[in-house]
Design a protein around this motif. Sequence first.
Motif, PDB file in Angstrom:
ATOM      1  N   MET A 470       0.828  -1.207   0.000  1.00  0.00           N
ATOM      2  CA  MET A 470       0.000   0.000   0.000  1.00  0.00           C
ATOM      3  C   MET A 470       0.865   1.262   0.000  1.00  0.00           C
ATOM      4  SD  MET A 470      -3.310  -0.931   2.395  1.00  0.00           S
ATOM      5  CE  MET A 470      -2.357  -1.337   3.863  1.00  0.00           C
ATOM      6  N   MET A 471       1.944   1.250   0.771  1.00  0.00           N
ATOM      7  CA  MET A 471       2.816   2.426   0.840  1.00  0.00           C
ATOM      8  C   MET A 471       3.523   2.674  -0.489  1.00  0.00           C
ATOM      9  SD  MET A 471       4.526   2.367   4.654  1.00  0.00           S
ATOM     10  CE  MET A 471       5.055   4.075   4.579  1.00  0.00           C
ATOM     11  N   LYS A 472       3.986   1.589  -1.116  1.00  0.00           N
ATOM     12  CA  LYS A 472       4.670   1.752  -2.405  1.00  0.00           C
ATOM     13  C   LYS A 472       3.716   2.302  -3.461  1.00  0.00           C
ATOM     14  CE  LYS A 472       8.484  -1.512  -1.968  1.00  0.00           C
ATOM     15  NZ  LYS A 472       9.108  -2.756  -2.492  1.00  0.00           N
ATOM     16  N   LYS A 473       2.474   1.850  -3.414  1.00  0.00           N
ATOM     17  CA  LYS A 473       1.502   2.339  -4.393  1.00  0.00           C
ATOM     18  C   LYS A 473       1.162   3.806  -4.143  1.00  0.00           C
ATOM     19  CE  LYS A 473      -3.106   1.521  -6.300  1.00  0.00           C
ATOM     20  NZ  LYS A 473      -4.340   0.705  -6.238  1.00  0.00           N
ATOM     21  N   LYS A 474       1.020   4.186  -2.884  1.00  0.00           N
ATOM     22  CA  LYS A 474       0.608   5.551  -2.557  1.00  0.00           C
ATOM     23  C   LYS A 474       1.768   6.532  -2.539  1.00  0.00           C
ATOM     24  CE  LYS A 474      -2.034   8.171   0.885  1.00  0.00           C
ATOM     25  NZ  LYS A 474      -2.825   8.092   2.138  1.00  0.00           N
ATOM     26  N   LEU A 475       2.937   6.092  -2.034  1.00  0.00           N
ATOM     27  CA  LEU A 475       4.045   7.011  -1.783  1.00  0.00           C
ATOM     28  C   LEU A 475       5.276   6.734  -2.637  1.00  0.00           C
ATOM     29  CD1 LEU A 475       3.829   6.924   2.125  1.00  0.00           C
ATOM     30  CD2 LEU A 475       2.821   8.644   0.603  1.00  0.00           C
ATOM     31  N   GLY A 476       5.267   5.599  -3.340  1.00  0.00           N
ATOM     32  CA  GLY A 476       6.426   5.251  -4.148  1.00  0.00           C
ATOM     33  C   GLY A 476       7.552   4.629  -3.353  1.00  0.00           C
ATOM     34  N   LYS A 477       7.359   4.434  -2.080  1.00  0.00           N
ATOM     35  CA  LYS A 477       8.363   3.812  -1.226  1.00  0.00           C
ATOM     36  C   LYS A 477       7.649   3.255   0.003  1.00  0.00           C
ATOM     37  CE  LYS A 477       9.319   8.107   1.288  1.00  0.00           C
ATOM     38  NZ  LYS A 477      10.368   9.056   1.734  1.00  0.00           N
ATOM     39  N   SER A 478       8.383   2.461   0.771  1.00  0.00           N
ATOM     40  CA  SER A 478       7.810   1.942   2.014  1.00  0.00           C
ATOM     41  C   SER A 478       8.787   2.179   3.153  1.00  0.00           C
ATOM     42  CB  SER A 478       7.505   0.443   1.890  1.00  0.00           C
ATOM     43  OG  SER A 478       8.682  -0.303   1.691  1.00  0.00           O
ATOM     44  N   VAL A 479       8.248   2.533   4.299  1.00  0.00           N
ATOM     45  CA  VAL A 479       9.061   2.769   5.498  1.00  0.00           C
ATOM     46  C   VAL A 479       8.347   2.148   6.696  1.00  0.00           C
ATOM     47  CG1 VAL A 479      10.128   4.881   4.661  1.00  0.00           C
ATOM     48  CG2 VAL A 479       7.964   5.023   5.888  1.00  0.00           C
ATOM     49  N   GLY A 480       9.136   1.695   7.665  1.00  0.00           N
ATOM     50  CA  GLY A 480       8.559   1.206   8.915  1.00  0.00           C
ATOM     51  C   GLY A 480       7.826  -0.106   8.805  1.00  0.00           C
ATOM     52  N   VAL A 481       8.119  -0.909   7.778  1.00  0.00           N
ATOM     53  CA  VAL A 481       7.383  -2.160   7.591  1.00  0.00           C
ATOM     54  C   VAL A 481       8.261  -3.397   7.721  1.00  0.00           C
ATOM     55  CG1 VAL A 481       5.610  -1.099   6.149  1.00  0.00           C
ATOM     56  CG2 VAL A 481       7.669  -2.021   5.071  1.00  0.00           C
ATOM     57  N   SER A 482       9.579  -3.209   7.858  1.00  0.00           N
ATOM     58  CA  SER A 482      10.492  -4.353   7.929  1.00  0.00           C
ATOM     59  C   SER A 482      10.977  -4.563   9.351  1.00  0.00           C
ATOM     60  CB  SER A 482      11.695  -4.129   6.997  1.00  0.00           C
ATOM     61  OG  SER A 482      11.277  -4.030   5.657  1.00  0.00           O
ATOM     62  N   PHE A 483      11.292  -5.815   9.688  1.00  0.00           N
ATOM     63  CA  PHE A 483      11.769  -6.143  11.022  1.00  0.00           C
ATOM     64  C   PHE A 483      12.593  -7.419  10.961  1.00  0.00           C
ATOM     65  CE2 PHE A 483       7.199  -7.055  10.482  1.00  0.00           C
ATOM     66  CZ  PHE A 483       7.235  -8.437  10.369  1.00  0.00           C
ATOM     67  N   GLU A 484      13.231  -7.751  12.060  1.00  0.00           N
ATOM     68  CA  GLU A 484      13.992  -8.992  12.163  1.00  0.00           C
ATOM     69  C   GLU A 484      13.228  -9.974  13.043  1.00  0.00           C
ATOM     70  OE1 GLU A 484      17.950  -8.253  13.465  1.00  0.00           O
ATOM     71  OE2 GLU A 484      18.433  -6.927  11.775  1.00  0.00           O
ATOM     72  N   ASN A 485      13.346 -11.243  12.700  1.00  0.00           N
ATOM     73  CA  ASN A 485      12.608 -12.267  13.421  1.00  0.00           C
ATOM     74  C   ASN A 485      13.547 -13.190  14.193  1.00  0.00           C
ATOM     75  OD1 ASN A 485       9.923 -11.658  12.706  1.00  0.00           O
ATOM     76  ND2 ASN A 485      10.210 -12.577  10.693  1.00  0.00           N
ATOM     77  N   PRO A 486      13.034 -13.815  15.240  1.00  0.00           N
ATOM     78  CA  PRO A 486      13.797 -14.876  15.895  1.00  0.00           C
ATOM     79  C   PRO A 486      13.804 -16.122  15.011  1.00  0.00           C
ATOM     80  CG  PRO A 486      11.594 -14.782  16.807  1.00  0.00           C
ATOM     81  CD  PRO A 486      11.706 -13.634  15.847  1.00  0.00           C
ATOM     82  N   ASP A 487      14.565 -17.093  15.407  1.00  0.00           N
ATOM     83  CA  ASP A 487      14.517 -18.399  14.749  1.00  0.00           C
ATOM     84  C   ASP A 487      13.260 -19.108  15.252  1.00  0.00           C
ATOM     85  OD1 ASP A 487      14.833 -21.212  14.258  1.00  0.00           O
ATOM     86  OD2 ASP A 487      16.962 -20.844  13.835  1.00  0.00           O
ATOM     87  N   PHE A 488      12.246 -19.183  14.398  1.00  0.00           N
ATOM     88  CA  PHE A 488      10.960 -19.732  14.838  1.00  0.00           C
ATOM     89  C   PHE A 488      11.058 -21.210  15.201  1.00  0.00           C
ATOM     90  CE2 PHE A 488       9.237 -15.964  12.612  1.00  0.00           C
ATOM     91  CZ  PHE A 488       8.374 -15.503  13.593  1.00  0.00           C
ATOM     92  N   VAL A 489      11.950 -21.951  14.553  1.00  0.00           N
ATOM     93  CA  VAL A 489      12.099 -23.371  14.877  1.00  0.00           C
ATOM     94  C   VAL A 489      12.669 -23.528  16.279  1.00  0.00           C
ATOM     95  CG1 VAL A 489      13.335 -25.493  14.298  1.00  0.00           C
ATOM     96  CG2 VAL A 489      12.268 -24.135  12.483  1.00  0.00           C
TER      97      VAL A 489
END
Length: 531
Positions: A470-489
């Motif tokens: 949605m951000m890329k479509k509206k603003l041409g870029k995205s911010v604040g949507v990425s994160f790091e995850n633990p090892d789920f296994v």
Amino acid sequence: MKATDVLVQCLENEGVEYVFGIVGKETLDLVESISRSDKIKYIPVRHEQGAAFMATVYGKLTKSPGVCTATLGPGAGNLLTGLATATLDGLPVVAITGQAGLDRQHKHSHQFIEMTAVMRPATKWSVQIKDADTIPEIVRKAFITAGEEKPGAVFLEFPENLAIEAVPPKVLPIPEKQHVMPAPQTIQLAISCLNQSQRPFVIIGDKVIRQNACQEANDFISKLQAPVTHSFMAKGVIPKEAPNNYFTFGFNENDLVLSGIDEADLLVVIGFDTIEKLPKEWNRMKTPILHIDSQPPDPDEYYPVAVEIIGHLNQTLPMLNASDDLVKSWSPSGNLKPKIEQTYQIGLDFYDTTSRPLSVENILHVIEMLSPENAVVLSDVGAHKLAIARTYQPKRPGNLIISNGLASMGIAIPGSIGARLARPNDPVICITGDGGALMTLSELETAKRIGVPIVIIVLNDGVLKLEQQMMKKKLGKSVGVSFENPDFVLLAESFGIKGLRPQSLEEFEKMFQAAISSRELILFDMPMPQS
């Protein structure tokens, strides 16, 4: 008998089997009274929001109010999202919380806030018990209110000082439910309306499932032979192989069904709740509507009612089906149905383990292919929810659960616990993104402790994909949507749960087949591309 004992007797009278919650100082007596019940089991959870989500899904599948509890203040506040979900999604829930004693509610007091006022916009009824003698009446009204159309949440607040008051035991009788039926002349008006149309298009909503009218709806659809579509929450009502099934509508983008709806000269709307999609977004031509529902519609210029049939659906639809002349067979232009099947990747023609990537759609094909008919699938909220709404075709109505009213992220894992307790003999499959999973992953401990076997599939891409799009479509870029995850296994294994990480579609198919036939709590960490 102390007041909490009477409250538990009233819950037993309503057929309550489980109460989900976290105990606190103001609910010590309530939980102790529950512990002495032979009919009700108290399920301690790790967060009150999880308790509310468990109760909502339990209520949906059993069609009887799920029950959750919390202490005052922050505990009660944590129920809010789950109760609002129940109210908007039409799921019956009764929440019972503690509260400061009546002797200190007129003061600025530790942990005291007027939660009945906070809960009022999110529930059908929000009330404080002020007299222990009124408990039987209030509980009976709470269950009536939570369960009647449209179902939703009820919030009961129990001041601490009333909990130990001595009151006589008492429960109120539960009368048999009476359903409203439409007048015969209204049915004749509806039949005349159908006969005057040339291109009716049927829209099916979740109330068809809720009111046990799936067979009656399919009888009507088979007789009419007109094209039919359904909302997210009504998936499964129409068999995938039905010749006039045009599948799901209600998407914000690329909603292919709308071109067929635009061609109609009458929309036959059966049990659809506009909380899923406002009429302005799907009745662009302001086509006349034959409204078939247990409740009248809200006034809306994009919902121009030609005829209105108000009555319980599993009694109303047979009255329509009694007519001998309802055939209105037609097909929208542009070869629409094959186009929908191709675009939405519906059916196993799109499935091939040797050449297909580990995509959401292919994962859904594996689940659809290998799951037994009675499997219950829960979708969390995110980009994968749209893929599920498009691609996945449940084998039974009501066996795919999508929150599409409040659309609450985090519902899937705790909701799966409620589902498994409601359907102890049916496999339960939870599909969640990494964002939603980490909101309520603590409930893995609850699932492990109480021994509910669930297959949890975490789609792991380290991004809020829908927001990114949605951000890329509206603003041409995205911010604040990425994160790091633990090892789920490793995280799953730390809870004592089997964790699996397939690296290919073929490997996932083999692992999933073994998982669905086992009675284990298993978590799949599914590595997905970010783009």
